[in-house]
Write a protein that holds these residues in place. Structure first.
Motif, PDB file in Angstrom:
ATOM      1  N   PRO A 271     -35.686  18.599 -43.724  1.00  0.00           N
ATOM      2  CA  PRO A 271     -35.146  17.233 -43.902  1.00  0.00           C
ATOM      3  C   PRO A 271     -33.692  17.107 -43.455  1.00  0.00           C
ATOM      4  O   PRO A 271     -33.310  16.096 -42.850  1.00  0.00           O
ATOM      5  N   GLU A 272     -32.884  18.146 -43.723  1.00  0.00           N
ATOM      6  CA  GLU A 272     -31.481  18.084 -43.298  1.00  0.00           C
ATOM      7  C   GLU A 272     -31.334  18.152 -41.784  1.00  0.00           C
ATOM      8  O   GLU A 272     -30.398  17.592 -41.202  1.00  0.00           O
ATOM      9  N   ASP A 273     -32.288  18.843 -41.122  1.00  0.00           N
ATOM     10  CA  ASP A 273     -32.269  18.897 -39.651  1.00  0.00           C
ATOM     11  C   ASP A 273     -32.573  17.520 -39.064  1.00  0.00           C
ATOM     12  O   ASP A 273     -31.926  17.078 -38.105  1.00  0.00           O
ATOM     13  N   ILE A 274     -33.546  16.850 -39.674  1.00  0.00           N
ATOM     14  CA  ILE A 274     -33.922  15.506 -39.205  1.00  0.00           C
ATOM     15  C   ILE A 274     -32.753  14.547 -39.389  1.00  0.00           C
ATOM     16  O   ILE A 274     -32.460  13.724 -38.515  1.00  0.00           O
ATOM     17  N   GLU A 275     -32.072  14.653 -40.511  1.00  0.00           N
ATOM     18  CA  GLU A 275     -30.911  13.798 -40.760  1.00  0.00           C
ATOM     19  C   GLU A 275     -29.804  14.081 -39.754  1.00  0.00           C
ATOM     20  O   GLU A 275     -29.113  13.163 -39.296  1.00  0.00           O
ATOM     21  N   SER A 276     -29.624  15.357 -39.416  1.00  0.00           N
ATOM     22  CA  SER A 276     -28.600  15.739 -38.443  1.00  0.00           C
ATOM     23  C   SER A 276     -28.907  15.142 -37.069  1.00  0.00           C
ATOM     24  O   SER A 276     -28.010  14.633 -36.391  1.00  0.00           O
ATOM     25  N   ILE A 277     -30.178  15.193 -36.676  1.00  0.00           N
ATOM     26  CA  ILE A 277     -30.578  14.640 -35.379  1.00  0.00           C
ATOM     27  C   ILE A 277     -30.436  13.116 -35.391  1.00  0.00           C
ATOM     28  O   ILE A 277     -29.961  12.512 -34.415  1.00  0.00           O
ATOM     29  N   LYS A 278     -30.825  12.488 -36.502  1.00  0.00           N
ATOM     30  CA  LYS A 278     -30.660  11.037 -36.618  1.00  0.00           C
ATOM     31  C   LYS A 278     -29.190  10.655 -36.499  1.00  0.00           C
ATOM     32  O   LYS A 278     -28.848   9.657 -35.851  1.00  0.00           O
TER      33      LYS A 278
END
Length: 323
Positions: free
Chosen positions: A31-38
């Motif tokens: 989830p933190e990776d997805i937030e970083s990409i967003k």
């Protein structure tokens, strides 16, 4: 029926692979990776993305103009607008059916300019020879810039690692020479196909230098591929993590991304993964590297969908008015 089944598989398999790669790349993200990409998407400087799209448009215009140098000796002078729209339709079709764009391009110009399909398609094949030479040259550059990086990864504790790498490259070169000699001497159908391909490639290159406006053709060929590389390069300024990439990283990322286009339709799913894997070799964190790949791929795809779709709609209207 057999041909139809093969055609369906040929069309759907790359799309299915692309969808799978998208799922695979997203499934392994936390989830933190997805937030970083967003966050990378939200904070990206899209002025540089727009600049990349402008360079892409210039490459398409140049390709359409270069095509005329192949058609002139055959006695055909199509309208430049039709050349441009035929090229854009070809890119659009390639997103759906790999390598069908060349056929669509020849069919389009044949329909609206009364140029025989066989002759139009022949000029496109000759163009592809020049493009293949340019791509091979850029791939060669990528290997040159990649040598030191490979050395550090293969022999991290050996001060003489570069020398070992050259030995490996020399060995591969020797294998290539032996393989070439065997292909030339062999009568096997596969070897004959390679021989015919190389012969056609050489004949295509020779025909370019016999062209009346060969230097203009060569100039536009270089211009097209310089625009391609610059399209990739300018987007690196859109994210702070990729702003300071070395020229070697740019070339390697560009080549890897280009090769991914052959794997799935327009690089669907494969382009962001391939580009990200290349950029991480140069110290870029995986999340911004993946974000860069997605931004680059999305921009290119939207451009092709918009201009290709627009050309598809405008072509009959434009040519009806001209009549």
């Amino acid at each position: 029926m057999k041909f139809s089944s093969k055609k369906i598989i040929f069309t759907t398999l790359p799309i299915a692979l692309g969808v799978f790669l998208i799922w695979y790349s997203l499934a392994k993200l936390k989830p933190e990776d997805i937030e970083s990409i967003k966050n990378s998407f939200k904070t990206a400087n899209y002025w540089w993305v727009a600049c990349s799209l402008l360079l892409g448009v210039l490459s398409h215009l140049s390709r359409a103009y270069r095509w005329q140098f192949m058609l002139d000796p055959l006695g055909y002078k199509p309208k430049f607008a039709n050349n441009v729209m035929a090229v854009l339709v070809a890119y659009l079709v390639n997103l759906i059916v790999p390598r069908a764009g060349e056929i669509a391009r020849a069919t389009t110009i044949s329909k609206y300019e009364n140029i025989p399909f066989e002759k139009a398609f022949g000029t496109i094949v000759s163009e592809r020879v020049a493009d293949a030479v340019m791509l091979l040259g850029i791939i060669g550059l990528a290997f040159v810039f990649q040598t030191e990086l490979l050395s550090s990864y293969l022999f991290p504790e050996d001060d003489g690692s570069t020398g070992y790498t050259y030995y490996i490259l020399g060995g591969l070169g020797l294998i290539g020479v032996i393989f070439t000699w065997l292909i030339r001497k062999s009568k096997h159908p596969f070897a004959i196909r390679i021989q015919n391909f190389v012969t056609g490639l050489i004949q295509g290159i020779v025909s370019i230098f016999r062209m009346k406006k060969k230097w203009a053709f060569i100039f536009h060929t270089f211009f097209i591929w310089i625009m391609y590389v610059l399209m990739f390069y300018v987007v690196t300024f859109a994210l702070p993590e990729t702003t300071h990439l070395a020229f070697g990283a740019i070339i390697v990322g560009f080549v890897v991304g280009g090769l991914s286009m052959a794997l799935t339709n327009g690089g669907l799913g494969s382009y962001p993964i391939f580009v990200a894997s290349a950029l991480t070799l140069y110290g870029i964190d995986e999340n911004p590297a993946l974000a860069f790949g997605w931004i680059m791929w999305t921009a290119q795809t939207v451009m092709v969908l918009f201009f290709g779709g627009l050309s598809f709609l405008v072509l009959p209207i434009y040519n009806k008015e001209e009549d």
